[in-house]
Motif scaffolding. Sequence first.
Motif, PDB file in Angstrom:
ATOM      1  N   SER A   4       0.825  -1.207   0.000  1.00 16.65           N
ATOM      2  CA  SER A   4       0.000   0.000   0.000  1.00 16.65           C
ATOM      3  C   SER A   4       0.863   1.262   0.000  1.00 16.65           C
ATOM      4  CB  SER A   4      -0.936   0.005   1.211  1.00 16.65           C
ATOM      5  OG  SER A   4      -0.195  -0.076   2.423  1.00 16.65           O
ATOM      6  N   THR A   5       1.980   1.214   0.744  1.00 14.23           N
ATOM      7  CA  THR A   5       2.901   2.342   0.781  1.00 14.23           C
ATOM      8  C   THR A   5       3.551   2.547  -0.577  1.00 14.23           C
ATOM      9  OG1 THR A   5       3.349   1.977   3.126  1.00 14.23           O
ATOM     10  CG2 THR A   5       4.971   3.261   1.905  1.00 14.23           C
ATOM     11  N   PHE A   6       4.001   1.439  -1.173  1.00  9.50           N
ATOM     12  CA  PHE A   6       4.602   1.508  -2.500  1.00  9.50           C
ATOM     13  C   PHE A   6       3.621   2.095  -3.511  1.00  9.50           C
ATOM     14  CE2 PHE A   6       5.062  -0.528  -6.671  1.00  9.50           C
ATOM     15  CZ  PHE A   6       6.304  -0.037  -7.035  1.00  9.50           C
ATOM     16  N   ALA A   7       2.380   1.651  -3.453  1.00 13.86           N
ATOM     17  CA  ALA A   7       1.369   2.124  -4.401  1.00 13.86           C
ATOM     18  C   ALA A   7       1.131   3.622  -4.233  1.00 13.86           C
ATOM     19  CB  ALA A   7       0.065   1.354  -4.203  1.00 13.86           C
ATOM     20  N   TYR A   8       1.087   4.091  -2.980  1.00 10.73           N
ATOM     21  CA  TYR A   8       0.858   5.512  -2.732  1.00 10.73           C
ATOM     22  C   TYR A   8       1.962   6.357  -3.366  1.00 10.73           C
ATOM     23  CZ  TYR A   8       0.244   9.977  -0.428  1.00 10.73           C
ATOM     24  OH  TYR A   8       0.065  11.309  -0.190  1.00 10.73           O
ATOM     25  N   PHE A   9       3.215   5.967  -3.131  1.00  8.55           N
ATOM     26  CA  PHE A   9       4.331   6.756  -3.648  1.00  8.55           C
ATOM     27  C   PHE A   9       4.452   6.645  -5.168  1.00  8.55           C
ATOM     28  CE2 PHE A   9       6.006   6.189   0.798  1.00  8.55           C
ATOM     29  CZ  PHE A   9       5.769   7.508   1.163  1.00  8.55           C
ATOM     30  N   ALA A  10       4.099   5.493  -5.714  1.00  5.66           N
ATOM     31  CA  ALA A  10       4.125   5.336  -7.171  1.00  5.66           C
ATOM     32  C   ALA A  10       3.124   6.291  -7.821  1.00  5.66           C
ATOM     33  CB  ALA A  10       3.827   3.896  -7.554  1.00  5.66           C
ATOM     34  N   ILE A  11       1.911   6.346  -7.274  1.00  5.37           N
ATOM     35  CA  ILE A  11       0.883   7.238  -7.821  1.00  5.37           C
ATOM     36  C   ILE A  11       1.281   8.701  -7.643  1.00  5.37           C
ATOM     37  CG2 ILE A  11      -1.506   8.009  -7.536  1.00  5.37           C
ATOM     38  CD1 ILE A  11      -2.157   5.076  -6.723  1.00  5.37           C
ATOM     39  N   TYR A  12       1.819   9.015  -6.458  1.00  3.61           N
ATOM     40  CA  TYR A  12       2.291  10.388  -6.213  1.00  3.61           C
ATOM     41  C   TYR A  12       3.368  10.774  -7.226  1.00  3.61           C
ATOM     42  CZ  TYR A  12       4.987  14.178  -4.183  1.00  3.61           C
ATOM     43  OH  TYR A  12       5.666  15.355  -4.004  1.00  3.61           O
ATOM     44  N   PHE A 101       1.561   9.127   8.640  1.00  2.45           N
ATOM     45  CA  PHE A 101       2.815   9.109   7.898  1.00  2.45           C
ATOM     46  C   PHE A 101       3.176   7.658   7.575  1.00  2.45           C
ATOM     47  CE2 PHE A 101       3.120  13.245   9.992  1.00  2.45           C
ATOM     48  CZ  PHE A 101       3.544  14.047   8.943  1.00  2.45           C
ATOM     49  N   LEU A 102       3.589   7.422   6.344  1.00  2.00           N
ATOM     50  CA  LEU A 102       3.849   6.065   5.888  1.00  2.00           C
ATOM     51  C   LEU A 102       5.265   5.595   6.213  1.00  2.00           C
ATOM     52  CD1 LEU A 102       2.106   6.336   2.408  1.00  2.00           C
ATOM     53  CD2 LEU A 102       1.150   5.438   4.547  1.00  2.00           C
ATOM     54  N   ILE A 103       6.191   6.526   6.242  1.00  5.33           N
ATOM     55  CA  ILE A 103       7.577   6.224   6.589  1.00  5.33           C
ATOM     56  C   ILE A 103       8.042   7.273   7.585  1.00  5.33           C
ATOM     57  CG2 ILE A 103       9.958   6.067   5.741  1.00  5.33           C
ATOM     58  CD1 ILE A 103       8.842   5.146   3.056  1.00  5.33           C
TER      59      ILE A 103
END
Length: 300
Positions: A4-12, A101-103
């Motif tokens: 889910s974190t990876f997907a968020y940053f990819a879309i961003y 916050f994700l990270i």
Amino acid sequence: MKLSTFAYFAIYGIKTILSRSRKPVLGTVILTDKCNLRCKHCSVNNITAVIHPYPQIRREMQTLYDMGCRILFFCGGETFLWHDSGKTLRDLVIEAKQMGFLIVNVVTNGTLSLDLPEADLILLSLDGDREKHNLIRGDTYDTIIANIRRATAGNIVLYMAINKLNMSAISDVIKRAETEHNVRAVSFNFHTPYPDTADLMLSRNEKKQCAAVIKQAIENGSPVFNLKSALPYLINNTFPVPCHQCVVIENGKISTCGRCIEIPGLCEQCGYFFVAEYTLLFRGNLRIMFDMLKTYLRYI
């Protein structure tokens, strides 16, 4: 890294590249400039020695979150010195996670106990072998190594600022990252020459020599948390600055990229690897994209 974190940053990342957005994703809260060391290359320690109060820090965290930041760094001074209203650094990390916050990462000099398994990464300053490190930071090397070995989680990334005093010790820090059980990787910066530390700045040829050592280590499979494809830009300072996707907040003041942005001419001499990596990424550099994907999935 969670899917889910990876997907968020990819879309961003895709949205930012396509729209040329300047919406920040990485925020840093300066908890204090109080520090128990006075390192030769540091220009920001003990200027006020004020530990900012918890309500203020909590508001600043919320401000960064509301701006769109989802990666949070806590910095100092020395972050582990921070405490207020019965709260400690651990409480801030936990609250940041609960806020969304994700990270959440922490930067430290490593001279105090590293009991912080809740952090995604603890970026710990190690500036060479014992001789070179102690030349820069005082007699702290053995204390730091002991604290690394007593740490309660394997979430430590060594953090080396390369300057004229320690440029010959890059391989020693890489070796330490390879052999210490609780160390995940090593991350590098070139010294950014604040006016009072300009004599430590590397020449272009010295940067080239250092980059060659780092590049070889990456190619050999050493745990280096930097992007090989960004090194030529760092040697020549040809990456775009400042990084609008990164912001710093200190005592209520928000700065784009870092605290050094207001010093005339300093951006053009920036040595921060992450600035080069992020600005090139958000300009759509395909090699940087691939490199970052591979590196971040490995170490976060």
